[in-house]
Enzyme design. Structure first.
Site, PDB file in Angstrom:
ATOM      1  N   SER A 113      39.436  30.746 -36.950  1.00  0.00           N
ATOM      2  CA  SER A 113      39.653  29.392 -37.446  1.00  0.00           C
ATOM      3  C   SER A 113      38.407  28.531 -37.379  1.00  0.00           C
ATOM      4  O   SER A 113      37.543  28.732 -36.527  1.00  0.00           O
ATOM      5  CB  SER A 113      40.727  28.699 -36.591  1.00  0.00           C
ATOM      6  OG  SER A 113      41.922  29.423 -36.564  1.00  0.00           O
ATOM      7  N   ILE A 124      42.741  19.433 -38.695  1.00  0.00           N
ATOM      8  CA  ILE A 124      43.085  20.436 -39.680  1.00  0.00           C
ATOM      9  C   ILE A 124      42.386  21.745 -39.314  1.00  0.00           C
ATOM     10  O   ILE A 124      41.153  21.808 -39.263  1.00  0.00           O
ATOM     11  CB  ILE A 124      42.665  20.002 -41.104  1.00  0.00           C
ATOM     12  CG1 ILE A 124      43.233  18.604 -41.441  1.00  0.00           C
ATOM     13  CG2 ILE A 124      43.049  21.055 -42.128  1.00  0.00           C
ATOM     14  CD1 ILE A 124      44.742  18.509 -41.440  1.00  0.00           C
ATOM     15  N   GLU A 125      43.172  22.764 -39.052  1.00  0.00           N
ATOM     16  CA  GLU A 125      42.667  24.093 -38.714  1.00  0.00           C
ATOM     17  C   GLU A 125      42.812  24.958 -39.968  1.00  0.00           C
ATOM     18  O   GLU A 125      43.900  25.035 -40.552  1.00  0.00           O
ATOM     19  CB  GLU A 125      43.480  24.685 -37.565  1.00  0.00           C
ATOM     20  CG  GLU A 125      43.053  26.053 -37.119  1.00  0.00           C
ATOM     21  CD  GLU A 125      43.886  26.565 -35.949  1.00  0.00           C
ATOM     22  OE1 GLU A 125      43.645  27.701 -35.528  1.00  0.00           O
ATOM     23  OE2 GLU A 125      44.775  25.832 -35.452  1.00  0.00           O
ATOM     24  N   ILE A 126      41.724  25.583 -40.389  1.00  0.00           N
ATOM     25  CA  ILE A 126      41.745  26.470 -41.557  1.00  0.00           C
ATOM     26  C   ILE A 126      41.400  27.855 -41.044  1.00  0.00           C
ATOM     27  O   ILE A 126      40.364  28.041 -40.384  1.00  0.00           O
ATOM     28  CB  ILE A 126      40.729  26.008 -42.626  1.00  0.00           C
ATOM     29  CG1 ILE A 126      40.975  24.541 -42.970  1.00  0.00           C
ATOM     30  CG2 ILE A 126      40.847  26.893 -43.863  1.00  0.00           C
ATOM     31  CD1 ILE A 126      39.872  23.918 -43.805  1.00  0.00           C
TER      32      ILE A 126
END
Length: 130
Positions: A113, A124-126
């Site tokens: 991440s 916001i974690e992608i």
């Protein structure tokens, strides 16, 4: 009893900046629809089979969360592209990464991440599946 998440609601104090982030930076599609009681025009960010409905702070739609405030969300999205490409796109958009890439535990397996903050300071974690 529960199968999956259909949508969630994000409250923004900066709707124009919020729309820019979720569409330009994250690549979601902005959708307008009529809903609620009484019916009013609303906006949402669509991605995959989910969406994020947008509420503007002070003009939230009923029913709503008890304390709808900007910056209270911590969301994790699984990317449709490799994490290296996510990092590149964030760099091209001049969007700062807060942390990562790092290894984390996702809902079904390990994930890699990066973390960013949206204009309302939601975390916001992608991620990509590891």
């Amino acid at each position: 009893m529960i199968d999956h998440l259909d949508h969630l609601v994000l409250t923004s104090s900066r709707p124009a900046a919020c729309i820019d982030f979720y569409t330009r930076v994250l690549g979601m599609q902005l959708e307008s629809f009529v809903g609620g009681t009484p019916p009013v025009e609303r906006r949402a960010f669509k991605f995959g089979n989910q969406k994020i409905n947008l509420h503007v702070q002070g003009s939230e739609f009923e029913p709503r969360a008890h304390l709808p405030v900007p910056g209270a969300l911590d969301l994790c999205f699984i990317a449709s592209i490799p994490l290296e490409q996510v990092v590149q796109r964030l760099s091209e958009a001049r969007w700062a990464i807060v942390e990562g890439p790092v290894l984390r535990t996702g809902a079904t397996q390990k994930i890699r991440s990066v973390y960013v903050r949206d204009p309302d300071l939601n975390l916001i974690e992608i991620s990509e599946l590891a």
